[in-house]
Every structure is written in structure tokens, then in C-alpha cells.
Write an enzyme that holds these catalytic residues in place. Sequence first.
Site, short mmCIF file in Angstrom:
data_model
loop_
_atom_site.label_atom_id
_atom_site.label_comp_id
_atom_site.label_asym_id
_atom_site.label_seq_id
_atom_site.Cartn_x
_atom_site.Cartn_y
_atom_site.Cartn_z
N LYS A 88 0.81 -1.22 0.00
CA LYS A 88 0.00 0.00 0.00
C LYS A 88 0.85 1.28 0.00
CE LYS A 88 -4.48 -1.45 1.70
NZ LYS A 88 -4.36 -2.91 1.96
N GLU A 110 -10.32 7.52 3.39
CA GLU A 110 -11.18 6.72 4.25
C GLU A 110 -10.45 5.40 4.47
OE1 GLU A 110 -11.92 6.88 0.93
OE2 GLU A 110 -11.39 4.77 0.67
N SER A 377 1.78 -9.77 -0.88
CA SER A 377 1.42 -8.35 -0.78
C SER A 377 1.73 -7.72 0.58
CB SER A 377 -0.06 -8.15 -1.10
OG SER A 377 -0.87 -8.99 -0.29
C1 LIG Z 1 -5.12 -3.94 1.45
C2 LIG Z 1 -4.40 -5.20 1.21
C3 LIG Z 1 -4.74 -6.06 0.15
C4 LIG Z 1 -5.93 -5.85 -0.74
O1 LIG Z 1 -5.88 -4.72 -1.52
P1 LIG Z 1 -5.66 -4.78 -3.09
O2 LIG Z 1 -6.01 -3.42 -3.52
O3 LIG Z 1 -6.59 -5.82 -3.65
O4 LIG Z 1 -4.25 -5.12 -3.34
C5 LIG Z 1 -3.97 -7.19 -0.06
N1 LIG Z 1 -2.91 -7.48 0.73
C6 LIG Z 1 -2.56 -6.68 1.76
C7 LIG Z 1 -1.40 -7.06 2.59
C8 LIG Z 1 -3.29 -5.53 2.04
O5 LIG Z 1 -2.93 -4.75 3.07
#
Ligand SMILES: *Cc1c(COP(=O)(O)O)cnc(C)c1O
Length: 396
Positions: A88, A110, A377
Amino acid sequence: MSRELEGYYGSYGGRFVPEELVDALDEVKALYNELKDDANFLEELDYYFNQYVGRPSPLYFAKQLTKEVGGAKIYLKREDLNHTGAHKINNTVGQVLLAKRLGKKRVIAETGAGQHGVATATACALFNMDCIIYMGEEDTRRQELNVFRMKLLGAEVVSVKDGNRTLKEAVDAALKDLIENYESTYYMLGSAVGPDPYPAIVKTFQSIIGREAKEQILESEGRLPDYLVACVGGGSNAIGLFSPFYDDKEVKMIGVEPAGKGLETGMHAATLNCGQPGILHGFKSYLLQDDEGNPLPVYSISAGLDYPGVGPEHSFYKDIKRATYATITDQEALDAFFALSHIEGIIPALESAHAVAHAIKLAKDLPEDKIIIVNLSGRGDKDVNQVLEFIEENGK
Ligand SMILES: *Cc1c(COP(=O)(O)O)cnc(C)c1O
């Protein structure tokens, strides 16, 4: 102008917003179009990606996991190693730089679970921006620690007491603020969703993931991967990994949606698998909706994935079959959460564990010379309390 420049991906995307927001969106769009190829801007972005976020993130060959599963090679794109522990921050650092160039001093956002709020507050601290985070009162209670983190970082957290007191009401409050204050204020969106130009902006900043992964796999394997796998909530980490491979037709892309307690229970957030095209939060895309077009309640063990909509470009990828979208249940994600922790010493975010779970299934049935890249992610530190509670309630 091509449809993408107009903010459309096939028939998805666009801008379905009150008249009062059009000027604000046009202003952001004009600057974004100017800066996305501006050497000076890209150099500044690169500097903060390197020095602050800690990029490039490694593309790690998960040798033990590959051996344990027996099949295709599994590589992990380590977005969990970024500052603040997830992808993010790529987006919030990028958008704050954009806000700065627009001459804005005030950033609003938000947040539901609080992850985007923390990433926004972090980037605002770095660039000395006033930061206001709208959060449903119910969510501020559930996510007390993230509220404290945001405050530590200098943000003001506004607890929204309307309606169900969750994300939807927080979005409404933030949009109201934007309409009233757009001359001084930048609205920071957290995923590749929302009205044009946000899906394009977020994709641009997250596509560093796929560009690095491509270079890294060419270096380590001398060829492109066979599969890309990423979890899909709003879809930003997935589109960030996928989009730089769009023209490489031999590379298959798989987005993984949360099946929650099972698709048949209705307790899930598998938008592309179970939804129909509709309009939510200012754009058209697949949507989990009732007969009147109202968004359905959604559920996932991972707070970052429970969104009833999805980024418009994924809807387009699905329809043209450039990507496929699988589902993984809470239980399967938990199993992968434990497996990756044990086998590789990497505790994944519950969101990312959905991608890992699918990659494990996929790798099993593939020959050893195939290559899978999984987008890790985020890291799971934020989730260990929740997993502990889950085990105590349900057993493992
Ligand atoms: C917020 C988040 C997601 C989901 O958001 P996407 O916009 O679909 O990438 C996925 N993995 C993590 C670790 C997150 O914090």
C-alpha cells in the site's frame, strides 16, 4: 482519445459522481497525465521508493516450499518487506507526491481495517501534509491499534457515526469533505478502484511490482514466468503485478478472491466469481449486489479483501480472458498462513495467504520446469492476534 484515457477498460470504469466532484477529478487527472511520463517526477518517485520504501523488493525463490509441494517453482515477490509491511505504501507515497505538485496541503482518506489509513498517514508525515482519516465508529473500535498508529503518525482520525458506522459511511464522509474543500484538499484512494482517474493512478504507482518482478525473473531464470498469482480485494496489488506483463501472452495471470466460509454460504467477497456488472463508489465494475443494485454484505477472514466491488480493469481482464479469477476459503488461507510460516519462516498477511494457497494448489499439478510468481502483498504481523483468537475458538 482512447477509452483508457477516458477512464474506461472495455465497458468498465468511468465516472459516476455528483457534478460537484467533476472539477476536482479533472484537476487530478490533468496533472497525472502530465506527470506520468515526466522524468523529474519519476526520479523523485524513484528516490522515495529506494530510500524510504526500501525498493526494489526481492523476488525470492521459495526453495523449501517448492520442494515440499513438489511441482512448479514458486517465487515470492516480497512486498511484505516494504516499509509499513505491504504494497500500500507504493501508492500512498506516489499520490502524496502528486498532491504536493497540485499545491495541496491537506490529504483525506477513508479506511476500513485501517491499513490504508496507516499507509496514508505515513506518507503524509513524510511530506508534512495535514492528514485526515475518516473511519466508521465501529471500525475505530475494532481496529484500535491502527487508530493509535495513525495518531502517532500525526493524522487526525474522524470517527463517523452515521448508518452502520463502517467503511461505506466513511467513504460518504470523505466525499462530502472533498466536495466542500477540494481547492485545498487531495483525496487519497487506497486501491485501483473509484472514479476515473483513480484506477489508472493507483495502477501506475503499483506497477513497480510487476516491472521489478519481470526484470528479476529474467535475471534469475532467463525467461518470463508461466503464472502470476495475486490476491484481489480492490485489486491494486494484483494489477500492479499483472499489468507490466499484459502483452506477454504466454504469461498466465490468476487473481485470487476470498471465498470466506464458502461460496455457497453467501459469506464471501468473491466479486468477479459471483457478482454482476453494476455501479458503486463512482465507477462501473463487477459488483456483489442485490436485485435493486445495492451492494451486498461481504465477508472474509482478511479485512483487506472484503470489498463488494473490484477494480474495473480486472472486470475487463476477466471478460477478455486475459486473467482468470480463482477463490480460496478462509480455512485454505489459514492453512497457507501456517505452511509459509513453518516452511519458509515468512508469516504472510492473511490477504496474501489467499494467493499462496492458490499457488500451492497450482504448483502441485505442474511439472518442475514451470515457474509461478506469487505476490506476497504484505506481512502477517498485523494478523497474528486474530489468527490466535480464531484457533482458540475453532481449533486448528
Ligand atoms: C489492502 C491489502 C490487500 C488488498 O488490496 P488490493 O487493492 O486488492 O491489493 C492485499 N494485501 C494486503 C497485505 C493488504 O494490506
